[in-house]
Enzyme design. Structure first.
Site, PDB file in Angstrom:
ATOM      1  N   LYS A   1      -3.473  -2.387  -7.507  1.00 33.14           N
ATOM      2  CA  LYS A   1      -3.964  -2.742  -8.843  1.00 33.14           C
ATOM      3  C   LYS A   1      -3.476  -4.123  -9.241  1.00 33.14           C
ATOM      4  O   LYS A   1      -2.329  -4.477  -8.973  1.00 33.14           O
ATOM      5  CB  LYS A   1      -3.407  -1.703  -9.839  1.00 33.14           C
ATOM      6  CG  LYS A   1      -3.881  -1.849 -11.239  1.00 33.14           C
ATOM      7  CD  LYS A   1      -4.819  -0.720 -11.609  1.00 33.14           C
ATOM      8  CE  LYS A   1      -5.540  -0.970 -12.898  1.00 33.14           C
ATOM      9  NZ  LYS A   1      -6.411  -2.144 -12.889  1.00 33.14           N
TER      10      LYS A   1
ATOM     11  N   SER B   1      -3.937   0.268 -18.378  1.00 39.52           N
ATOM     12  CA  SER B   1      -4.975   0.309 -17.342  1.00 39.52           C
ATOM     13  C   SER B   1      -4.889   1.627 -16.580  1.00 39.52           C
ATOM     14  O   SER B   1      -5.914   2.217 -16.215  1.00 39.52           O
ATOM     15  CB  SER B   1      -4.792  -0.838 -16.353  1.00 39.52           C
ATOM     16  OG  SER B   1      -5.402  -2.002 -16.845  1.00 39.52           O
TER      17      SER B   1
ATOM     18  N   LYS C   1      -3.635  -8.691  -6.641  1.00 35.90           N
ATOM     19  CA  LYS C   1      -4.061  -9.719  -7.601  1.00 35.90           C
ATOM     20  C   LYS C   1      -5.269 -10.447  -7.037  1.00 35.90           C
ATOM     21  O   LYS C   1      -5.419 -10.546  -5.815  1.00 35.90           O
ATOM     22  CB  LYS C   1      -2.932 -10.724  -7.843  1.00 35.90           C
ATOM     23  CG  LYS C   1      -3.079 -11.477  -9.137  1.00 35.90           C
ATOM     24  CD  LYS C   1      -2.630 -10.645 -10.313  1.00 35.90           C
ATOM     25  CE  LYS C   1      -2.828 -11.346 -11.635  1.00 35.90           C
ATOM     26  NZ  LYS C   1      -2.213 -10.575 -12.720  1.00 35.90           N
TER      27      LYS C   1
ATOM     28  N   LYS D   1       6.118  -4.438 -10.883  1.00 42.42           N
ATOM     29  CA  LYS D   1       5.794  -4.057 -12.264  1.00 42.42           C
ATOM     30  C   LYS D   1       5.373  -2.592 -12.332  1.00 42.42           C
ATOM     31  O   LYS D   1       5.845  -1.821 -13.166  1.00 42.42           O
ATOM     32  CB  LYS D   1       4.633  -4.951 -12.726  1.00 42.42           C
ATOM     33  CG  LYS D   1       4.494  -5.127 -14.192  1.00 42.42           C
ATOM     34  CD  LYS D   1       3.378  -6.124 -14.472  1.00 42.42           C
ATOM     35  CE  LYS D   1       3.759  -7.539 -14.092  1.00 42.42           C
ATOM     36  NZ  LYS D   1       2.756  -8.528 -14.497  1.00 42.42           N
TER      37      LYS D   1
ATOM     38  N   HIS E   1       0.827  -1.214   0.000  1.00 41.37           N
ATOM     39  CA  HIS E   1       0.000   0.000   0.000  1.00 41.37           C
ATOM     40  C   HIS E   1       0.857   1.258   0.000  1.00 41.37           C
ATOM     41  O   HIS E   1       0.402   2.306   0.445  1.00 41.37           O
ATOM     42  CB  HIS E   1      -0.927   0.000   1.222  1.00 41.37           C
ATOM     43  CG  HIS E   1      -1.937  -1.109   1.192  1.00 41.37           C
ATOM     44  ND1 HIS E   1      -1.862  -2.204   2.012  1.00 41.37           N
ATOM     45  CD2 HIS E   1      -3.019  -1.312   0.410  1.00 41.37           C
ATOM     46  CE1 HIS E   1      -2.871  -3.030   1.753  1.00 41.37           C
ATOM     47  NE2 HIS E   1      -3.584  -2.505   0.778  1.00 41.37           N
ATOM     48  N   HIS E   2       2.098   1.163  -0.482  1.00 37.42           N
ATOM     49  CA  HIS E   2       2.935   2.378  -0.496  1.00 37.42           C
ATOM     50  C   HIS E   2       2.339   3.425  -1.417  1.00 37.42           C
ATOM     51  O   HIS E   2       2.612   4.610  -1.287  1.00 37.42           O
ATOM     52  CB  HIS E   2       4.371   2.043  -0.921  1.00 37.42           C
ATOM     53  CG  HIS E   2       4.500   1.630  -2.359  1.00 37.42           C
ATOM     54  ND1 HIS E   2       4.020   0.432  -2.823  1.00 37.42           N
ATOM     55  CD2 HIS E   2       5.023   2.264  -3.430  1.00 37.42           C
ATOM     56  CE1 HIS E   2       4.247   0.355  -4.121  1.00 37.42           C
ATOM     57  NE2 HIS E   2       4.854   1.444  -4.515  1.00 37.42           N
ATOM     58  N   ARG E   3       1.544   2.969  -2.371  1.00 34.87           N
ATOM     59  CA  ARG E   3       0.766   3.852  -3.246  1.00 34.87           C
ATOM     60  C   ARG E   3      -0.637   3.270  -3.300  1.00 34.87           C
ATOM     61  O   ARG E   3      -0.813   2.050  -3.295  1.00 34.87           O
ATOM     62  CB  ARG E   3       1.325   3.843  -4.677  1.00 34.87           C
ATOM     63  CG  ARG E   3       2.704   4.431  -4.819  1.00 34.87           C
ATOM     64  CD  ARG E   3       2.580   5.907  -5.111  1.00 34.87           C
ATOM     65  NE  ARG E   3       3.867   6.585  -5.034  1.00 34.87           N
ATOM     66  CZ  ARG E   3       4.600   6.902  -6.088  1.00 34.87           C
ATOM     67  NH1 ARG E   3       4.204   6.576  -7.291  1.00 34.87           N
ATOM     68  NH2 ARG E   3       5.727   7.549  -5.938  1.00 34.87           N
TER      69      ARG E   3
HETATM   70  P1  NAD Z   1      -5.763 -15.919 -21.881  1.00 38.27           P
HETATM   71  O1  NAD Z   1      -6.648 -16.752 -21.037  1.00 38.27           O
HETATM   72  O2  NAD Z   1      -6.353 -14.907 -22.782  1.00 38.27           O
HETATM   73  O3  NAD Z   1      -4.797 -16.839 -22.799  1.00 38.27           O
HETATM   74  C1  NAD Z   1      -4.008 -17.885 -22.342  1.00 38.27           C
HETATM   75  C2  NAD Z   1      -3.904 -18.917 -23.476  1.00 38.27           C
HETATM   76  O4  NAD Z   1      -2.930 -19.888 -23.143  1.00 38.27           O
HETATM   77  C3  NAD Z   1      -5.213 -19.629 -23.739  1.00 38.27           C
HETATM   78  O5  NAD Z   1      -5.517 -19.545 -25.120  1.00 38.27           O
HETATM   79  C4  NAD Z   1      -4.926 -21.066 -23.305  1.00 38.27           C
HETATM   80  O6  NAD Z   1      -5.658 -22.021 -24.054  1.00 38.27           O
HETATM   81  C5  NAD Z   1      -3.436 -21.165 -23.537  1.00 38.27           C
HETATM   82  N1  NAD Z   1      -2.756 -22.186 -22.742  1.00 38.27           N
HETATM   83  C6  NAD Z   1      -3.013 -22.595 -21.487  1.00 38.27           C
HETATM   84  N2  NAD Z   1      -2.123 -23.526 -21.097  1.00 38.27           N
HETATM   85  C7  NAD Z   1      -1.295 -23.721 -22.137  1.00 38.27           C
HETATM   86  C8  NAD Z   1      -0.156 -24.549 -22.357  1.00 38.27           C
HETATM   87  N3  NAD Z   1       0.310 -25.373 -21.414  1.00 38.27           N
HETATM   88  N4  NAD Z   1       0.478 -24.464 -23.554  1.00 38.27           N
HETATM   89  C9  NAD Z   1       0.037 -23.616 -24.509  1.00 38.27           C
HETATM   90  N5  NAD Z   1      -1.033 -22.817 -24.361  1.00 38.27           N
HETATM   91  C10 NAD Z   1      -1.688 -22.857 -23.193  1.00 38.27           C
HETATM   92  O7  NAD Z   1      -4.732 -15.252 -20.836  1.00 38.27           O
HETATM   93  P2  NAD Z   1      -3.849 -13.954 -21.065  1.00 38.27           P
HETATM   94  O8  NAD Z   1      -4.589 -12.785 -20.535  1.00 38.27           O
HETATM   95  O9  NAD Z   1      -3.312 -13.952 -22.441  1.00 38.27           O
HETATM   96  O10 NAD Z   1      -2.678 -14.233 -20.013  1.00 38.27           O
HETATM   97  C11 NAD Z   1      -1.567 -15.071 -20.333  1.00 38.27           C
HETATM   98  C12 NAD Z   1      -0.434 -14.784 -19.347  1.00 38.27           C
HETATM   99  O11 NAD Z   1      -0.091 -13.394 -19.429  1.00 38.27           O
HETATM  100  C13 NAD Z   1      -0.771 -15.044 -17.880  1.00 38.27           C
HETATM  101  O12 NAD Z   1       0.415 -15.462 -17.225  1.00 38.27           O
HETATM  102  C14 NAD Z   1      -1.155 -13.667 -17.364  1.00 38.27           C
HETATM  103  O13 NAD Z   1      -0.958 -13.532 -15.959  1.00 38.27           O
HETATM  104  C15 NAD Z   1      -0.157 -12.817 -18.132  1.00 38.27           C
HETATM  105  N6  NAD Z   1      -0.549 -11.412 -18.247  1.00 38.27           N
HETATM  106  C16 NAD Z   1      -1.723 -11.045 -18.823  1.00 38.27           C
HETATM  107  C17 NAD Z   1      -2.044  -9.694 -18.925  1.00 38.27           C
HETATM  108  C18 NAD Z   1      -3.302  -9.220 -19.619  1.00 38.27           C
HETATM  109  O14 NAD Z   1      -3.427  -7.997 -19.822  1.00 38.27           O
HETATM  110  N7  NAD Z   1      -4.191 -10.094 -20.020  1.00 38.27           N
HETATM  111  C19 NAD Z   1      -1.171  -8.732 -18.408  1.00 38.27           C
HETATM  112  C20 NAD Z   1       0.038  -9.131 -17.839  1.00 38.27           C
HETATM  113  C21 NAD Z   1       0.337 -10.480 -17.767  1.00 38.27           C
END
Ligand code: NAD
Length: 484
Positions: free
Chosen positions: A83, A375, A119, A107, A77-79
């Site tokens: 999120k 965001s 989260k 991040k 909660h430093h800021r």
């Molecule tokens: P998403 O659900 O849209 O997509 C994930 C995809 O990975 C799906 O299509 C799924 O079928 C596939 N998948 C699952 N297991 C798999 C495997 N073993 N091998 C290959 N494909 C596989 O999720 P996303 O939002 O794209 O998030 C993906 C990663 O990115 C997560 O680690 C998430 O925390 C990170 N992330 C997402 C965001 C965002 O804005 N959405 C931001 C920062 C980080």
């Protein structure tokens, strides 16, 4: 006909070799050796401030009650607000949510987004749930957050993550607004909303676009590329991607459009390969129609979901889940650059193996920060109640037009119609978001790279990124006057 899904995506995630939060603590402990802060301040930063584990009943489509387990963790909660996204997966557990919340703090600090990290997670498989059930779960989850003061434009602002998207954010914003109908800023309680519900142009693709900007900038350093035996720039670089979800698809699209070649992709049903390149738009259309990517015309199947990670390529982009490159497969990874688009896709042990091979590993806490950066822009837009570009777009377009007229008049030569159209237009919201994101990713990479270069003993970008982030959070606490 669409393939039937015999295995769920979740079944494919192997058991973690470590606690994910334990991995984050390891990175933290390693990085603080290069900093000089009060140990009690570091202890304050290191652990999660608030962990809310909840269980709530929801009626399923058959009218039976199901008890749903869910979490919200606020790491620092430093800021404020804090999120972080909300993960929908049957594998959600407290350790994972704590790790992801901590990563969010670092991040945000790296990309100068003035939020603490948080989260959320809901233990449910979205693919096995009806839309109605998902809506009931999401609305009840939001209600639980409201009851415990874990959501609000100035408190804690969720966003999409694995398994969730704009639709879920719209449900959350609507539920929140029913509790606070007179709050003018209620819509800023979540980001990643649909444009029609207070979202911002460019949020959907932001994380993938940030990955693209970050990697492109990393590839602009000649000395780094020389060391890897690669040319400067992205043109012709061979890329393998794990996961064709939100992050993976958009990253693939921007790299493809930027001149790189997507040679391998994996999804829940397997990995495909085409040395001549895979078109991400065609692949996405195929995936949506067939519920998987195997069989995509022109490609060959090369194995299960992990196979794409092991192809020989210039840039490897794991964009699915954590713990995908681990001590089982690290020896077989043959990339030169690895960009952690997912959170925590490489374990600390695997990282050591990759670093010994000379791989440039671009860490998650920097490279996937595009989502939270945009965001932040969305939150600012919601609080200011005006679309970016609305006030000045026409004014700038007219100014540019007048300047061109004056130049043409003075020089006596005509500017081509194509250049005229390019220069004449004012920036709209998407232009401004893209430009803000590009600036953010380039600055942040340079800060991390400079810290690595200037700190004796730091030889990798992750340690540099953690040191950079922890330093900023520590200074923020010091500015609050609590620590000397
Ligand atoms: P998403 O659900 O849209 O997509 C994930 C995809 O990975 C799906 O299509 C799924 O079928 C596939 N998948 C699952 N297991 C798999 C495997 N073993 N091998 C290959 N494909 C596989 O999720 P996303 O939002 O794209 O998030 C993906 C990663 O990115 C997560 O680690 C998430 O925390 C990170 N992330 C997402 C965001 C965002 O804005 N959405 C931001 C920062 C980080």
């Amino acid at each position: 006909m669409a393939k039937t899904r015999k295995r769920t995506v979740e079944n494919l995630t192997e058991k973690r070799e470590h606690s994910f939060f334990g991995d984050v603590l390891k990175y933290f402990d390693h990085a603080v050796q290069f900093l000089d802060h009060d140990p009690s301040l570091l202890e304050q930063i290191k652990y999660c401030n608030s962990v809310y584990r909840m269980r709530f009943p929801v009626k399923n489509d058959e009218g039976k009650i199901e008890v749903i387990e869910a979490y919200r963790v606020e790491h620092s909660h430093h800021r404020q607000p804090t999120k972080g996204g909300i993960r929908y997966s049957i594998h959600v557990e407290q350790d994972e949510v704590m790790a992801l919340a901590a990563l969010m703090t670092y991040k945000c600090a790296i990309v100068d987004v003035p939020f603490g990290g948080a989260k959320g997670g809901i233990k449910v498989s979205p693919r096995l749930c009806s839309v109605g059930m998902l809506e009931r779960i999401t609305r009840r989850y939001t209600t639980e957050l409201v009851k415990k003061n874990f959501i609000g434009p100035g408190i804690d602002v969720p966003a999409p993550d694995y398994g969730s998207g704009a639709r879920e954010m719209a449900w959350m914003a609507d539920t929140y607004a029913t509790f606070y109908p007179t709050d003018l800023n209620a819509i800023a309680c979540v980001t990643g909303k649909p444009i029609t519900h207070g979202g911002i142009q460019g949020r959907t693709e932001a994380t993938g676009l940030g990955v693209y900007y970050g990697v492109r900038h990393a590839c602009s350093y000649k000395e780094d590329m020389d060391r890897l035996g690669l040319e400067v720039g992205l043109e012709g670089k061979r890329i393998a991607i794990q996961g064709m979800g939100n992050v993976g698809y958009w990253a693939a699209k921007f790299f493809h459009d930027g001149g790189a070649k997507i040679i391998a992709v994996s999804e829940w049903d397997g990995s495909i390969y085409n040395e001549n390149g895979i078109n991400p738009d065609d692949l996405l259309a195929y995936k949506n129609e067939n519920n998987g990517i195997v069989g995509f015309p022109g490609s060959k199947e090369i194995g299960g979901p992990g196979a794409a990670l092991e192809v020989e390529c210039d840039i490897l982009i794991p964009a699915a889940l954590e713990n995908q490159v681990n001590s089982d497969n690290a020896d077989r990874i043959k990339c030169k650059i690895l960009a952690e688009a997912a959170n925590g896709p490489v374990t600390p042990e695997a990282e050591q193996t990759l670093l010994k091979k000379g791989v440039i590993l671009i860490p998650d806490i920097f490279i996937n920060a595009g989502g939270v950066s945009v965001s932040y822009f969305e939150w600012l837009k919601n609080l200011s109640h005006v679309r970016f570009g609305r006030m000045e777009k026409r004014y700038r377009a007219t100014m540019n037009h007048n300047i061109l007229d004056a130049i043409e008049g003075a020089s006596g030569s005509k500017v081509s119609e194509e250049s005229m159209n390019l220069i004449n237009r004012g920036a709209d919201e998407r232009d401004l978001v893209y430009s803000g994101l590009e600036e953010t990713m380039i600055n942040a990479y340079d800060n991390i790279r400079n810290r690595m270069r200037d700190t004796e003993g730091i030889n990798d970008l992750r340690t540099a990124a953690f040191a950079e982030a922890i330093d900023k959070v520590a200074i923020s606490y010091q500015n609050l006057g609590i620590w000397p």
